[in-house]
Design a protein around this motif. Sequence first.
Motif, PDB file in Angstrom:
ATOM      1  N   LEU A   1       0.837  -1.197   0.000  1.00 43.14           N
ATOM      2  CA  LEU A   1       0.000   0.000   0.000  1.00 43.14           C
ATOM      3  C   LEU A   1       0.873   1.247   0.000  1.00 43.14           C
ATOM      4  O   LEU A   1       0.788   2.120   0.851  1.00 43.14           O
ATOM      5  CB  LEU A   1      -0.951  -0.023   1.195  1.00 43.14           C
ATOM      6  CG  LEU A   1      -1.995  -1.143   1.134  1.00 43.14           C
ATOM      7  CD1 LEU A   1      -2.792  -1.216   2.430  1.00 43.14           C
ATOM      8  CD2 LEU A   1      -2.923  -0.978  -0.067  1.00 43.14           C
ATOM      9  N   SER A   2       1.721   1.306  -1.012  1.00 42.48           N
ATOM     10  CA  SER A   2       2.716   2.365  -1.164  1.00 42.48           C
ATOM     11  C   SER A   2       3.020   2.526  -2.645  1.00 42.48           C
ATOM     12  O   SER A   2       3.093   1.532  -3.379  1.00 42.48           O
ATOM     13  CB  SER A   2       3.989   1.988  -0.395  1.00 42.48           C
ATOM     14  OG  SER A   2       5.030   2.910  -0.631  1.00 42.48           O
ATOM     15  N   GLU A   3       3.189   3.756  -3.092  1.00 45.50           N
ATOM     16  CA  GLU A   3       3.449   3.971  -4.516  1.00 45.50           C
ATOM     17  C   GLU A   3       4.793   3.424  -4.967  1.00 45.50           C
ATOM     18  O   GLU A   3       4.974   3.100  -6.144  1.00 45.50           O
ATOM     19  CB  GLU A   3       3.370   5.470  -4.819  1.00 45.50           C
ATOM     20  CG  GLU A   3       1.959   6.016  -4.735  1.00 45.50           C
ATOM     21  CD  GLU A   3       1.884   7.505  -4.965  1.00 45.50           C
ATOM     22  OE1 GLU A   3       0.764   8.011  -5.200  1.00 45.50           O
ATOM     23  OE2 GLU A   3       2.933   8.195  -4.907  1.00 45.50           O
TER      24      GLU A   3
ATOM     25  N   VAL B   1      -7.091  -2.032  -4.708  1.00 43.54           N
ATOM     26  CA  VAL B   1      -6.583  -0.711  -4.355  1.00 43.54           C
ATOM     27  C   VAL B   1      -5.740  -0.170  -5.510  1.00 43.54           C
ATOM     28  O   VAL B   1      -4.700  -0.739  -5.857  1.00 43.54           O
ATOM     29  CB  VAL B   1      -5.746  -0.748  -3.068  1.00 43.54           C
ATOM     30  CG1 VAL B   1      -5.333   0.674  -2.670  1.00 43.54           C
ATOM     31  CG2 VAL B   1      -6.525  -1.405  -1.936  1.00 43.54           C
ATOM     32  N   HIS B   2      -6.212   0.915  -6.116  1.00 44.12           N
ATOM     33  CA  HIS B   2      -5.447   1.575  -7.178  1.00 44.12           C
ATOM     34  C   HIS B   2      -4.441   2.494  -6.498  1.00 44.12           C
ATOM     35  O   HIS B   2      -4.778   3.583  -6.027  1.00 44.12           O
ATOM     36  CB  HIS B   2      -6.385   2.368  -8.080  1.00 44.12           C
ATOM     37  CG  HIS B   2      -5.728   2.823  -9.341  1.00 44.12           C
ATOM     38  ND1 HIS B   2      -6.402   3.487 -10.341  1.00 44.12           N
ATOM     39  CD2 HIS B   2      -4.457   2.702  -9.775  1.00 44.12           C
ATOM     40  CE1 HIS B   2      -5.587   3.763 -11.331  1.00 44.12           C
ATOM     41  NE2 HIS B   2      -4.388   3.309 -11.011  1.00 44.12           N
ATOM     42  N   VAL B   3      -3.207   2.023  -6.430  1.00 51.54           N
ATOM     43  CA  VAL B   3      -2.183   2.716  -5.642  1.00 51.54           C
ATOM     44  C   VAL B   3      -1.512   3.824  -6.444  1.00 51.54           C
ATOM     45  O   VAL B   3      -1.227   4.900  -5.920  1.00 51.54           O
ATOM     46  CB  VAL B   3      -1.111   1.709  -5.160  1.00 51.54           C
ATOM     47  CG1 VAL B   3       0.018   2.425  -4.424  1.00 51.54           C
ATOM     48  CG2 VAL B   3      -1.758   0.638  -4.273  1.00 51.54           C
ATOM     49  N   ALA B   4      -1.252   3.591  -7.703  1.00 53.12           N
ATOM     50  CA  ALA B   4      -0.478   4.524  -8.515  1.00 53.12           C
ATOM     51  C   ALA B   4      -1.149   5.891  -8.601  1.00 53.12           C
ATOM     52  O   ALA B   4      -2.364   5.987  -8.776  1.00 53.12           O
ATOM     53  CB  ALA B   4      -0.276   3.957  -9.922  1.00 53.12           C
ATOM     54  N   ALA B   5      -0.327   6.934  -8.498  1.00 56.21           N
ATOM     55  CA  ALA B   5      -0.850   8.293  -8.667  1.00 56.21           C
ATOM     56  C   ALA B   5      -1.345   8.481 -10.095  1.00 56.21           C
ATOM     57  O   ALA B   5      -2.299   9.189 -10.350  1.00 56.21           O
ATOM     58  CB  ALA B   5       0.230   9.318  -8.333  1.00 56.21           C
ATOM     59  N   GLU B   6      -0.677   7.820 -11.007  1.00 58.04           N
ATOM     60  CA  GLU B   6      -1.107   7.836 -12.416  1.00 58.04           C
ATOM     61  C   GLU B   6      -0.546   6.598 -13.075  1.00 58.04           C
ATOM     62  O   GLU B   6       0.452   6.039 -12.667  1.00 58.04           O
ATOM     63  CB  GLU B   6      -0.578   9.093 -13.126  1.00 58.04           C
ATOM     64  CG  GLU B   6       0.934   9.242 -13.078  1.00 58.04           C
ATOM     65  CD  GLU B   6       1.401  10.529 -13.719  1.00 58.04           C
ATOM     66  OE1 GLU B   6       2.418  10.474 -14.409  1.00 58.04           O
ATOM     67  OE2 GLU B   6       0.731  11.559 -13.531  1.00 58.04           O
ATOM     68  N   ASP B   7      -1.245   6.084 -14.079  1.00 53.44           N
ATOM     69  CA  ASP B   7      -0.822   4.879 -14.781  1.00 53.44           C
ATOM     70  C   ASP B   7       0.205   5.227 -15.867  1.00 53.44           C
ATOM     71  O   ASP B   7       0.160   6.317 -16.417  1.00 53.44           O
ATOM     72  CB  ASP B   7      -2.015   4.173 -15.412  1.00 53.44           C
ATOM     73  CG  ASP B   7      -2.922   3.563 -14.358  1.00 53.44           C
ATOM     74  OD1 ASP B   7      -2.395   3.160 -13.304  1.00 53.44           O
ATOM     75  OD2 ASP B   7      -4.155   3.501 -14.594  1.00 53.44           O
TER      76      ASP B   7
END
Length: 335
Positions: free
Chosen positions: A103-105, A329-335
């Motif tokens: 749970l970390s980028e 959980v969509h973790v990435a700030a952007e894909d």
Amino acid sequence: MTERFRALVVRKSDGDIMNVSVQELGLSDLPEGSVTIRVAYSSLNYKDALACAPNGGIVKSYPFIPGIDLSGIVMTSHDPRFTAGQPVLVTGYELGVTHFGGLSEIIRVPGDWVVPVPESLSLREAMVFGTAGFTAALAVERLEQHGIRPDDGPVLVTGASGGVGSISVAMLAKLGYEVTAASGKSQLADTLRNLGAAHVVSRQGWQPERPRALDKQRWAAVIDVCGGDILAAALASTRYGGAVAAAGLTAGGQLPTSVYPFILRGIALYGIDSVYASAAHRTRLWSRMADEWKFIAQDNEWIHEISLQDVPEYTARMLEGQTWGRALVHVAAED
């Protein structure tokens, strides 16, 4: 590298007061590891909910980043098996337990924990399966290895509305088994049937009013994610020579049973551990999921996609038994 990133951080005060929030960290905050990964997705499992709880018994030191699985892209690697830009996933080992989790980028892990994502799976699909899917695949495979075949009779899946249970239902159904899905959430009956369940029953619908050492022989096999009285009842009602795969403890870690199912009916009880499975076993089962069972990861009816900020509220509801399906959980700030 001075890159900053967001992570869900769990902190605990001397008064056992938990603070779970999204915070900004730097690469120097991460533990050692030979592979650094930019995380795209994680998922939420019961163990993650316990990691966010004051007395969950999972986390030993704070501050901590939970998350027992992840998929993402390799940023840098000192392990020759992996290269920058490669899609990978991690489940099990000490991830999200003693080692900062998914749970970390950005996360850094030992190379031995990393599995290449099969080419036919997207990063999102990989985490729709995640730890729950891998555990379900292990349980299904164990029943196959025991010799359980589709024409042997019905297979019971307990806790069928959760991650492991719902994926087990879909996997077994695809293989041709007659699946009975047991769930305490009657409103999800149609969803479970859409996943492949031939029958949907309540807990009261299949368990006896009073525990019995031996009950009517009903199931050729069982996948149980609950433990406790539910697992004991499953053992008591499994047919002669059948098998029960125990893959969870949402109803408790105790097992109030006797030796009768084992010595009078020859039943086998298999423990399913997804944490320390070998790399070869992981690679083989992930390939099978990407081939035979990929359709499961593409069915959005039972998938709930949330953000890092949503995790604290979701894990609280998970501990209260108010969630179902898969929390992606969509973790990435952007894909």
